[in-house]
Write a protein that holds these residues in place. Structure first.
Motif, PDB file in Angstrom:
ATOM      1  N   TYR A 130      51.978  22.475  58.713  1.00  0.00           N
ATOM      2  CA  TYR A 130      53.109  21.614  59.667  1.00  0.00           C
ATOM      3  C   TYR A 130      51.744  22.149  61.041  1.00  0.00           C
ATOM      4  O   TYR A 130      52.118  22.512  61.416  1.00  0.00           O
ATOM      5  CB  TYR A 130      54.010  22.165  60.188  1.00  0.00           C
ATOM      6  CG  TYR A 130      54.764  21.287  61.598  1.00  0.00           C
ATOM      7  CD1 TYR A 130      54.470  19.715  61.210  1.00  0.00           C
ATOM      8  CD2 TYR A 130      55.264  22.012  62.496  1.00  0.00           C
ATOM      9  CE1 TYR A 130      55.067  19.030  62.051  1.00  0.00           C
ATOM     10  CE2 TYR A 130      55.580  21.449  63.387  1.00  0.00           C
ATOM     11  CZ  TYR A 130      55.494  19.814  63.341  1.00  0.00           C
ATOM     12  OH  TYR A 130      56.223  19.361  64.725  1.00  0.00           O
ATOM     13  N   GLY A 137      52.637  20.016  63.701  1.00  0.00           N
ATOM     14  CA  GLY A 137      52.612  19.561  64.795  1.00  0.00           C
ATOM     15  C   GLY A 137      52.195  17.841  65.119  1.00  0.00           C
ATOM     16  O   GLY A 137      51.773  17.120  64.203  1.00  0.00           O
ATOM     17  N   SER A 138      52.692  17.212  66.292  1.00  0.00           N
ATOM     18  CA  SER A 138      51.976  15.874  66.532  1.00  0.00           C
ATOM     19  C   SER A 138      50.495  15.790  66.090  1.00  0.00           C
ATOM     20  O   SER A 138      49.568  15.957  66.604  1.00  0.00           O
ATOM     21  CB  SER A 138      52.912  15.194  67.575  1.00  0.00           C
ATOM     22  OG  SER A 138      51.732  16.037  68.627  1.00  0.00           O
ATOM     23  N   LEU A 139      50.331  14.198  66.328  1.00  0.00           N
ATOM     24  CA  LEU A 139      49.316  13.602  65.468  1.00  0.00           C
ATOM     25  C   LEU A 139      48.624  13.580  67.323  1.00  0.00           C
ATOM     26  O   LEU A 139      48.810  13.592  67.846  1.00  0.00           O
ATOM     27  CB  LEU A 139      49.259  12.392  65.257  1.00  0.00           C
ATOM     28  CG  LEU A 139      49.330  12.211  63.616  1.00  0.00           C
ATOM     29  CD1 LEU A 139      50.371  10.571  63.169  1.00  0.00           C
ATOM     30  CD2 LEU A 139      48.394  12.798  62.861  1.00  0.00           C
ATOM     31  N   SER A 145      46.031  12.123  70.149  1.00  0.00           N
ATOM     32  CA  SER A 145      46.153  10.633  70.601  1.00  0.00           C
ATOM     33  C   SER A 145      44.462  10.213  70.757  1.00  0.00           C
ATOM     34  O   SER A 145      44.116   9.594  70.673  1.00  0.00           O
ATOM     35  CB  SER A 145      46.872  10.653  71.796  1.00  0.00           C
ATOM     36  OG  SER A 145      46.581  12.576  73.092  1.00  0.00           O
ATOM     37  N   TYR A 184      49.545  14.291  55.222  1.00  0.00           N
ATOM     38  CA  TYR A 184      50.704  13.397  56.587  1.00  0.00           C
ATOM     39  C   TYR A 184      50.571  12.320  57.349  1.00  0.00           C
ATOM     40  O   TYR A 184      49.646  13.461  58.280  1.00  0.00           O
ATOM     41  CB  TYR A 184      51.677  14.434  56.537  1.00  0.00           C
ATOM     42  CG  TYR A 184      52.728  15.185  54.847  1.00  0.00           C
ATOM     43  CD1 TYR A 184      54.092  13.944  54.809  1.00  0.00           C
ATOM     44  CD2 TYR A 184      52.743  16.089  54.784  1.00  0.00           C
ATOM     45  CE1 TYR A 184      54.316  14.325  53.401  1.00  0.00           C
ATOM     46  CE2 TYR A 184      53.616  16.557  53.622  1.00  0.00           C
ATOM     47  CZ  TYR A 184      53.961  15.655  53.162  1.00  0.00           C
ATOM     48  OH  TYR A 184      54.669  16.478  51.830  1.00  0.00           O
ATOM     49  N   LYS A 185      50.382  11.613  58.122  1.00  0.00           N
ATOM     50  CA  LYS A 185      49.649  11.278  58.890  1.00  0.00           C
ATOM     51  C   LYS A 185      50.612   9.987  60.115  1.00  0.00           C
ATOM     52  O   LYS A 185      49.766   9.538  60.817  1.00  0.00           O
ATOM     53  CB  LYS A 185      48.452  10.628  58.895  1.00  0.00           C
ATOM     54  CG  LYS A 185      48.693   9.414  57.384  1.00  0.00           C
ATOM     55  CD  LYS A 185      46.957   9.413  57.077  1.00  0.00           C
ATOM     56  CE  LYS A 185      46.966   8.415  55.950  1.00  0.00           C
ATOM     57  NZ  LYS A 185      46.829   9.055  54.707  1.00  0.00           N
ATOM     58  N   ARG A 186      51.568   9.896  59.648  1.00  0.00           N
ATOM     59  CA  ARG A 186      52.646   8.626  59.721  1.00  0.00           C
ATOM     60  C   ARG A 186      53.699   9.673  60.616  1.00  0.00           C
ATOM     61  O   ARG A 186      53.213   9.397  61.977  1.00  0.00           O
ATOM     62  CB  ARG A 186      53.276   7.905  58.891  1.00  0.00           C
ATOM     63  CG  ARG A 186      52.190   7.365  57.924  1.00  0.00           C
ATOM     64  CD  ARG A 186      53.113   5.893  57.795  1.00  0.00           C
ATOM     65  NE  ARG A 186      52.461   5.602  56.534  1.00  0.00           N
ATOM     66  CZ  ARG A 186      51.508   4.423  56.978  1.00  0.00           C
ATOM     67  NH1 ARG A 186      51.275   3.507  58.529  1.00  0.00           N
ATOM     68  NH2 ARG A 186      50.900   3.709  56.641  1.00  0.00           N
ATOM     69  N   SER A 187      54.181  10.246  60.967  1.00  0.00           N
ATOM     70  CA  SER A 187      55.494  11.253  61.224  1.00  0.00           C
ATOM     71  C   SER A 187      54.843  12.372  61.827  1.00  0.00           C
ATOM     72  O   SER A 187      55.663  13.317  63.400  1.00  0.00           O
ATOM     73  CB  SER A 187      56.505  11.016  61.003  1.00  0.00           C
ATOM     74  OG  SER A 187      56.435  11.801  59.535  1.00  0.00           O
ATOM     75  N   PHE A 188      54.566  13.180  61.603  1.00  0.00           N
ATOM     76  CA  PHE A 188      53.933  13.879  62.400  1.00  0.00           C
ATOM     77  C   PHE A 188      51.842  14.586  61.215  1.00  0.00           C
ATOM     78  O   PHE A 188      51.330  14.164  60.433  1.00  0.00           O
ATOM     79  CB  PHE A 188      54.438  15.223  61.661  1.00  0.00           C
ATOM     80  CG  PHE A 188      54.865  15.227  60.317  1.00  0.00           C
ATOM     81  CD1 PHE A 188      54.142  16.881  59.834  1.00  0.00           C
ATOM     82  CD2 PHE A 188      55.683  15.638  59.050  1.00  0.00           C
ATOM     83  CE1 PHE A 188      54.041  17.529  58.408  1.00  0.00           C
ATOM     84  CE2 PHE A 188      56.036  15.533  57.938  1.00  0.00           C
ATOM     85  CZ  PHE A 188      54.884  16.654  57.783  1.00  0.00           C
ATOM     86  N   ASN A 189      51.992  15.335  62.134  1.00  0.00           N
ATOM     87  CA  ASN A 189      50.531  15.445  61.273  1.00  0.00           C
ATOM     88  C   ASN A 189      50.803  16.908  60.414  1.00  0.00           C
ATOM     89  O   ASN A 189      51.125  17.873  60.768  1.00  0.00           O
ATOM     90  CB  ASN A 189      48.986  16.543  62.833  1.00  0.00           C
ATOM     91  CG  ASN A 189      48.104  16.776  61.832  1.00  0.00           C
ATOM     92  OD1 ASN A 189      47.814  16.495  60.693  1.00  0.00           O
ATOM     93  ND2 ASN A 189      47.230  17.322  63.173  1.00  0.00           N
ATOM     94  N   ASP A 242      60.378   2.304  62.045  1.00  0.00           N
ATOM     95  CA  ASP A 242      61.338   2.977  63.006  1.00  0.00           C
ATOM     96  C   ASP A 242      63.227   4.005  62.610  1.00  0.00           C
ATOM     97  O   ASP A 242      63.452   4.333  63.893  1.00  0.00           O
ATOM     98  CB  ASP A 242      61.889   2.597  64.240  1.00  0.00           C
ATOM     99  CG  ASP A 242      60.540   1.778  64.580  1.00  0.00           C
ATOM    100  OD1 ASP A 242      60.258   2.218  64.761  1.00  0.00           O
ATOM    101  OD2 ASP A 242      60.525   0.560  65.095  1.00  0.00           O
TER     102      ASP A 242
END
Length: 181
Positions: free
Chosen positions: A40, A42-44, A46, A76-81, A138
């Motif tokens: 995991y 975190g977030s992608l 920007s 994984y590249k949509r909801s998290f990185n 969503d």
């Protein structure tokens, strides 16, 4: 006679090599066995130039020292990185210490808890059903344990017949609690 002895000696040597290589394969260090872990991150980011798959493959190649395509299970590249990959224990430790990695945990297969979630959420189910990205993109599926409310629509047995005869479960009703089907 000399050729026969040489052939026997060669055959015996080959058998010993095969025997010892199979014994050593059975006694390999359990830490060198690959298991699937989720990394995991975190977030992608920007940044417009960021490509998660390339980043994930690069991390894997750095850690494993080999082509990472065989080790990568999912990116994984949509909801998290993050990504899922086959790693040994030593590789797991190295990945966990890398910059940008938040956590690494074993992949687990979870048991199905319900068969009516799709209906409850208003989504169609079936092999030929195509996804509806407007509705599904969503949607976040999670668990919020606020206690059991038997009157909740999620406990409704409307439209269900009796439980299968082979079902061994029980319902322990209580005060203000009616068992459903």
């Amino acid at each position: 006679m000399g050729k026969l002895r040489a052939a026997s000696s060669c055959l015996l040597s080959c058998l010993l090599v095969l025997f010892f290589s199979s014994v050593s394969a059975d006694t390999d260090d359990p830490q060198d066995r690959q298991k699937v872990y989720i990394v995991y991150m975190g977030s992608l980011p920007s940044r417009a130039d960021y490509t998660p798959m390339s980043d994930h493959m690069s991390i894997l190649q750095e850690v494993t020292g080999e082509s990472s395509i065989d080790r990568l299970v999912r990116s994984y590249k949509r909801s998290f990185n993050g990504f899922a990959a086959r790693l040994t224990t030593s590789e797991l430790k190295r990945v966990g210490e890398m910059k940008g990695v938040v956590s690494v945990f074993p992949n687990k297969k979870l048991r199905l808890q319900t068969t009516v979630s799709w209906d409850f959420m208003g989504l169609k189910q079936g092999k030929s059903t195509k996804g509806n990205l407007n509705v599904e993109s969503d949607t976040i599926i999670g668990v919020l344990d606020s206690g059991i409310t038997p009157e909740s629509q999620s406990f409704s047995d409307k439209g269900f017949g009796p439980p299968p005869k082979k079902w061994k479960g029980v319902c322990s009703g209580g005060q203000n609690f009616t068992c459903n089907k």
